[in-house]
Design a protein around this motif. Structure first.
Motif, PDB file in Angstrom:
ATOM      1  N   LYS A 173       0.842  -1.188   0.000  1.00  0.00           N
ATOM      2  CA  LYS A 173       0.000   0.000   0.000  1.00  0.00           C
ATOM      3  C   LYS A 173       0.880   1.242   0.000  1.00  0.00           C
ATOM      4  O   LYS A 173       1.776   1.396   0.822  1.00  0.00           O
ATOM      5  CB  LYS A 173      -0.895   0.009   1.232  1.00  0.00           C
ATOM      6  CG  LYS A 173      -1.914   1.111   1.225  1.00  0.00           C
ATOM      7  CD  LYS A 173      -2.845   1.011   2.396  1.00  0.00           C
ATOM      8  CE  LYS A 173      -3.888   2.100   2.310  1.00  0.00           C
ATOM      9  NZ  LYS A 173      -4.851   1.980   3.397  1.00  0.00           N
ATOM     10  N   GLY A 174       0.645   2.136  -0.931  1.00  0.00           N
ATOM     11  CA  GLY A 174       1.445   3.357  -1.051  1.00  0.00           C
ATOM     12  C   GLY A 174       2.794   3.118  -1.705  1.00  0.00           C
ATOM     13  O   GLY A 174       3.646   3.990  -1.690  1.00  0.00           O
ATOM     14  N   GLY A 175       2.993   1.939  -2.280  1.00  0.00           N
ATOM     15  CA  GLY A 175       4.264   1.634  -2.934  1.00  0.00           C
ATOM     16  C   GLY A 175       4.450   2.482  -4.176  1.00  0.00           C
ATOM     17  O   GLY A 175       3.496   2.812  -4.870  1.00  0.00           O
ATOM     18  N   LYS A 176       5.676   2.879  -4.424  1.00  0.00           N
ATOM     19  CA  LYS A 176       5.965   3.668  -5.619  1.00  0.00           C
ATOM     20  C   LYS A 176       7.377   3.361  -6.085  1.00  0.00           C
ATOM     21  O   LYS A 176       8.179   2.795  -5.348  1.00  0.00           O
ATOM     22  CB  LYS A 176       5.806   5.165  -5.353  1.00  0.00           C
ATOM     23  CG  LYS A 176       6.681   5.692  -4.242  1.00  0.00           C
ATOM     24  CD  LYS A 176       6.415   7.165  -4.016  1.00  0.00           C
ATOM     25  CE  LYS A 176       7.293   7.648  -2.873  1.00  0.00           C
ATOM     26  NZ  LYS A 176       7.125   9.054  -2.611  1.00  0.00           N
ATOM     27  N   PHE A 177       7.665   3.717  -7.300  1.00  0.00           N
ATOM     28  CA  PHE A 177       8.994   3.503  -7.836  1.00  0.00           C
ATOM     29  C   PHE A 177       9.984   4.414  -7.114  1.00  0.00           C
ATOM     30  O   PHE A 177       9.666   5.572  -6.829  1.00  0.00           O
ATOM     31  CB  PHE A 177       9.034   3.811  -9.338  1.00  0.00           C
ATOM     32  CG  PHE A 177       8.358   2.778 -10.179  1.00  0.00           C
ATOM     33  CD1 PHE A 177       8.965   1.557 -10.404  1.00  0.00           C
ATOM     34  CD2 PHE A 177       7.125   3.026 -10.739  1.00  0.00           C
ATOM     35  CE1 PHE A 177       8.347   0.599 -11.187  1.00  0.00           C
ATOM     36  CE2 PHE A 177       6.496   2.078 -11.518  1.00  0.00           C
ATOM     37  CZ  PHE A 177       7.100   0.858 -11.736  1.00  0.00           C
ATOM     38  N   PRO A 178      11.162   3.904  -6.806  1.00  0.00           N
ATOM     39  CA  PRO A 178      12.148   4.753  -6.131  1.00  0.00           C
ATOM     40  C   PRO A 178      12.656   5.841  -7.070  1.00  0.00           C
ATOM     41  O   PRO A 178      12.779   5.633  -8.268  1.00  0.00           O
ATOM     42  CB  PRO A 178      13.271   3.783  -5.772  1.00  0.00           C
ATOM     43  CG  PRO A 178      13.138   2.649  -6.716  1.00  0.00           C
ATOM     44  CD  PRO A 178      11.674   2.555  -7.047  1.00  0.00           C
ATOM     45  N   ASN A 179      12.933   6.993  -6.522  1.00  0.00           N
ATOM     46  CA  ASN A 179      13.480   8.097  -7.304  1.00  0.00           C
ATOM     47  C   ASN A 179      14.995   7.894  -7.370  1.00  0.00           C
ATOM     48  O   ASN A 179      15.687   8.035  -6.374  1.00  0.00           O
ATOM     49  CB  ASN A 179      13.138   9.430  -6.659  1.00  0.00           C
ATOM     50  CG  ASN A 179      13.536  10.597  -7.524  1.00  0.00           C
ATOM     51  OD1 ASN A 179      14.161  10.431  -8.564  1.00  0.00           O
ATOM     52  ND2 ASN A 179      13.171  11.784  -7.097  1.00  0.00           N
ATOM     53  N   THR A 180      15.497   7.572  -8.532  1.00  0.00           N
ATOM     54  CA  THR A 180      16.922   7.286  -8.679  1.00  0.00           C
ATOM     55  C   THR A 180      17.687   8.436  -9.323  1.00  0.00           C
ATOM     56  O   THR A 180      18.852   8.287  -9.656  1.00  0.00           O
ATOM     57  CB  THR A 180      17.119   6.018  -9.534  1.00  0.00           C
ATOM     58  OG1 THR A 180      16.502   6.208 -10.797  1.00  0.00           O
ATOM     59  CG2 THR A 180      16.519   4.807  -8.843  1.00  0.00           C
ATOM     60  N   ALA A 227      17.993  13.711  -6.209  1.00  0.00           N
ATOM     61  CA  ALA A 227      17.214  13.214  -5.078  1.00  0.00           C
ATOM     62  C   ALA A 227      18.060  12.366  -4.122  1.00  0.00           C
ATOM     63  O   ALA A 227      17.569  11.934  -3.093  1.00  0.00           O
ATOM     64  CB  ALA A 227      16.046  12.383  -5.586  1.00  0.00           C
ATOM     65  N   ASN A 228      19.315  12.158  -4.419  1.00  0.00           N
ATOM     66  CA  ASN A 228      20.181  11.299  -3.622  1.00  0.00           C
ATOM     67  C   ASN A 228      20.935  12.145  -2.585  1.00  0.00           C
ATOM     68  O   ASN A 228      21.730  13.009  -2.942  1.00  0.00           O
ATOM     69  CB  ASN A 228      21.163  10.580  -4.542  1.00  0.00           C
ATOM     70  CG  ASN A 228      21.980   9.546  -3.824  1.00  0.00           C
ATOM     71  OD1 ASN A 228      22.379   9.734  -2.684  1.00  0.00           O
ATOM     72  ND2 ASN A 228      22.242   8.456  -4.514  1.00  0.00           N
ATOM     73  N   PRO A 229      20.706  11.890  -1.292  1.00  0.00           N
ATOM     74  CA  PRO A 229      21.348  12.713  -0.265  1.00  0.00           C
ATOM     75  C   PRO A 229      22.873  12.610  -0.266  1.00  0.00           C
ATOM     76  O   PRO A 229      23.570  13.592   0.011  1.00  0.00           O
ATOM     77  CB  PRO A 229      20.776  12.189   1.047  1.00  0.00           C
ATOM     78  CG  PRO A 229      19.962  11.014   0.736  1.00  0.00           C
ATOM     79  CD  PRO A 229      19.793  10.919  -0.732  1.00  0.00           C
ATOM     80  N   GLU A 230      23.419  11.447  -0.580  1.00  0.00           N
ATOM     81  CA  GLU A 230      24.881  11.300  -0.617  1.00  0.00           C
ATOM     82  C   GLU A 230      25.482  12.136  -1.742  1.00  0.00           C
ATOM     83  O   GLU A 230      26.554  12.722  -1.583  1.00  0.00           O
ATOM     84  CB  GLU A 230      25.266   9.828  -0.793  1.00  0.00           C
ATOM     85  CG  GLU A 230      25.112   9.012   0.460  1.00  0.00           C
ATOM     86  CD  GLU A 230      26.013   9.475   1.590  1.00  0.00           C
ATOM     87  OE1 GLU A 230      27.196   9.795   1.345  1.00  0.00           O
ATOM     88  OE2 GLU A 230      25.517   9.534   2.727  1.00  0.00           O
ATOM     89  N   ILE A 275      27.651  16.696  -6.014  1.00  0.00           N
ATOM     90  CA  ILE A 275      27.499  16.150  -7.365  1.00  0.00           C
ATOM     91  C   ILE A 275      26.085  16.425  -7.836  1.00  0.00           C
ATOM     92  O   ILE A 275      25.112  16.103  -7.163  1.00  0.00           O
ATOM     93  CB  ILE A 275      27.781  14.638  -7.375  1.00  0.00           C
ATOM     94  CG1 ILE A 275      29.215  14.376  -6.908  1.00  0.00           C
ATOM     95  CG2 ILE A 275      27.529  14.049  -8.757  1.00  0.00           C
ATOM     96  CD1 ILE A 275      29.533  12.922  -6.684  1.00  0.00           C
ATOM     97  N   THR A 276      25.964  17.058  -8.989  1.00  0.00           N
ATOM     98  CA  THR A 276      24.648  17.381  -9.527  1.00  0.00           C
ATOM     99  C   THR A 276      24.502  16.795 -10.920  1.00  0.00           C
ATOM    100  O   THR A 276      25.467  16.357 -11.535  1.00  0.00           O
ATOM    101  CB  THR A 276      24.441  18.905  -9.593  1.00  0.00           C
ATOM    102  OG1 THR A 276      25.455  19.459 -10.426  1.00  0.00           O
ATOM    103  CG2 THR A 276      24.511  19.527  -8.225  1.00  0.00           C
ATOM    104  N   CYS A 277      23.306  16.851 -11.419  1.00  0.00           N
ATOM    105  CA  CYS A 277      23.005  16.338 -12.744  1.00  0.00           C
ATOM    106  C   CYS A 277      23.414  17.368 -13.800  1.00  0.00           C
ATOM    107  O   CYS A 277      23.150  18.563 -13.651  1.00  0.00           O
ATOM    108  CB  CYS A 277      21.512  16.059 -12.847  1.00  0.00           C
ATOM    109  SG  CYS A 277      21.011  15.422 -14.440  1.00  0.00           S
TER     110      CYS A 277
END
Length: 56
Positions: free
Chosen positions: A26-33, A37-40, A46-48
């Motif tokens: 319930k409430g499952g969604k695709f991870p934001n890769t 969006a990556n804290p590390e 490092i940016t896109c």
């Protein structure tokens, strides 16, 4: 014909197994890769490259 049925069944099983969290939680969604969006990545600065093109 047996090969086609086997292939379709195998692909169907792969889709279901890859989407277990999406389909059955319930409430499952695709991870934001994405990099932004990556804290590390943020910690390391490092940016896109695509984001740099839009904001310069």
């Amino acid at each position: 014909m047996e090969t086609l049925v086997f292939t379709v069944a195998l692909l169907g099983l792969a889709v279901v197994l890859l989407g277990v969290k999406i389909f059955f939680v319930k409430g499952g969604k695709f991870p934001n890769t994405h990099i932004h969006a990556n804290p590390e990545m943020k910690k390391r600065g490092i940016t896109c490259m695509r984001d740099k093109e839009f904001y310069e």
